[in-house]
Scaffold this active site. Structure first.
Site, mmCIF file in Angstrom:
data_model
loop_
_atom_site.group_PDB
_atom_site.id
_atom_site.type_symbol
_atom_site.label_atom_id
_atom_site.label_comp_id
_atom_site.label_asym_id
_atom_site.label_seq_id
_atom_site.Cartn_x
_atom_site.Cartn_y
_atom_site.Cartn_z
ATOM 1 N N SER A 118 -4.923 10.248 -9.132
ATOM 2 C CA SER A 118 -3.970 10.848 -8.201
ATOM 3 C C SER A 118 -2.612 10.172 -8.249
ATOM 4 C CB SER A 118 -4.518 10.763 -6.770
ATOM 5 O OG SER A 118 -4.698 9.418 -6.387
ATOM 6 N N CYS A 119 -2.351 9.354 -9.271
ATOM 7 C CA CYS A 119 -1.128 8.550 -9.255
ATOM 8 C C CYS A 119 0.076 9.321 -9.751
ATOM 9 C CB CYS A 119 -1.311 7.283 -10.092
ATOM 10 S SG CYS A 119 -1.393 7.597 -11.855
ATOM 11 N N GLY A 120 -0.121 10.483 -10.381
ATOM 12 C CA GLY A 120 1.004 11.303 -10.774
ATOM 13 C C GLY A 120 1.546 11.018 -12.161
#
Length: 277
Positions: A118-120
């Site tokens: 989910s860190c992008g």
């Protein structure tokens, strides 16, 4: 020694509802607590200590978790880099002290680790980073028969002592060409379980582990393929599904990727030539 005594599970009171029946029972749940990993090293003749990670984990094998994580992030290059690794009693902290002659990339310590899905960070950046870290497509002498591969989930489940108590832990294990489990670890986090396995292999001098594969009880994410790759393990077998980036990474770096390993079937997403029969 029981898992309750070692802090891996904890008894709680639970109200159980079944049809019209309601009763209060004692149940066991998996323990989840934070672990801080601190790294000590020599910088221009001065000893420095940096906090490099805080992760939610199940207590136990904390030293392996710390060294496995640091190896996966390329902060450790081998077990010879480690002078001492020890828990700090009572405060959920592990210190990893490096030998004085081991250089540390401070930018790597302060960068945002991209292991979270989910860190992008985009897929291309993640793959490019692995090339920069010096990772190359794996050869690896591991070969395993189809029958031995199919037995891995049962062997893994049989070895999960805390899961039997709580039903709440992921498991990871290293296995050899006969399907024998060499190292088994459990944790509330699937990435932590893998780090514990790699940390154990690192301390035994078995990294790079070209003769071993990795089996996990959940899905196959990009980060788990990455950890197998950095450890030199040419196969990742998962009970669950792989992600698209996990497949892309496995194909690019020649890691055999198996998913949906259940019952009498499995899917092969990359490098299936390592599976015989």
């Amino acid at each position: 020694e029981s898992d309750t005594m070692t802090g891996r599970s904890r008894a709680v009171e639970v109200e159980k509802n079944r049809a019209d029946l309601r009763e209060t029972l004692c149940d066991k749940v998996a323990v989840e607590e934070p672990l801080e990993i601190r790294l000590g090293f020599d910088a221009d003749g001065e000893r420095e200590t940096h906090s490099v990670s805080i992760t939610m984990r199940t207590p136990g094998d904390d030293e392996e978790l710390a060294t496995g994580f640091l190896f996966g992030e390329k902060i450790l290059q081998s077990w010879d880099d480690v002078a001492v690794v020890k828990p700090c009693r009572g405060d959920n902290t592990v210190r990893v002290e490096l030998d004085d002659d081991v250089s540390v990339d401070l930018e790597r310590l302060t960068r945002h680790f991209y292991t979270s899905s989910s860190c992008g960070v985009c897929g291309k950046a993640s793959l490019d980073a692995l090339h920069v870290q010096g990772c190359a497509p794996l050869a690896g002498e591991l070969q395993i028969g189809r029958a031995s591969l199919l037995e891995l989930p049962n062997s893994l489940r049989d070895a999960q002592t805390t899961f039997e108590e709580t039903g709440g832990l992921h498991a990871a294990a290293a296995f050899d060409s006969s399907g024998q489990l060499v190292v088994v670890r459990e944790d509330v986090g699937r990435h932590n379980a893998v780090d514990k396995v790699i940390g154990a292999l690192l301390s035994e001098g078995r990294i790079p582990a070209g003769d071993l594969g990795l089996v996990v009880s959940g899905r196959a994410s990009f980060e788990l393929v990455q950890k197998a790759l950095v450890a030199g393990m040419p196969m990742l077998a998962a009970v669950g599904a792989p992600s698209s980036l996990a497949v892309e990474l496995a194909q690019e770096f020649n890691v055999t990727l198996v998913g949906f390993l259940r019952g009498e079937s499995f899917n092969v997403y990359a490098a299936g030539e390592r599976i015989a029969g």
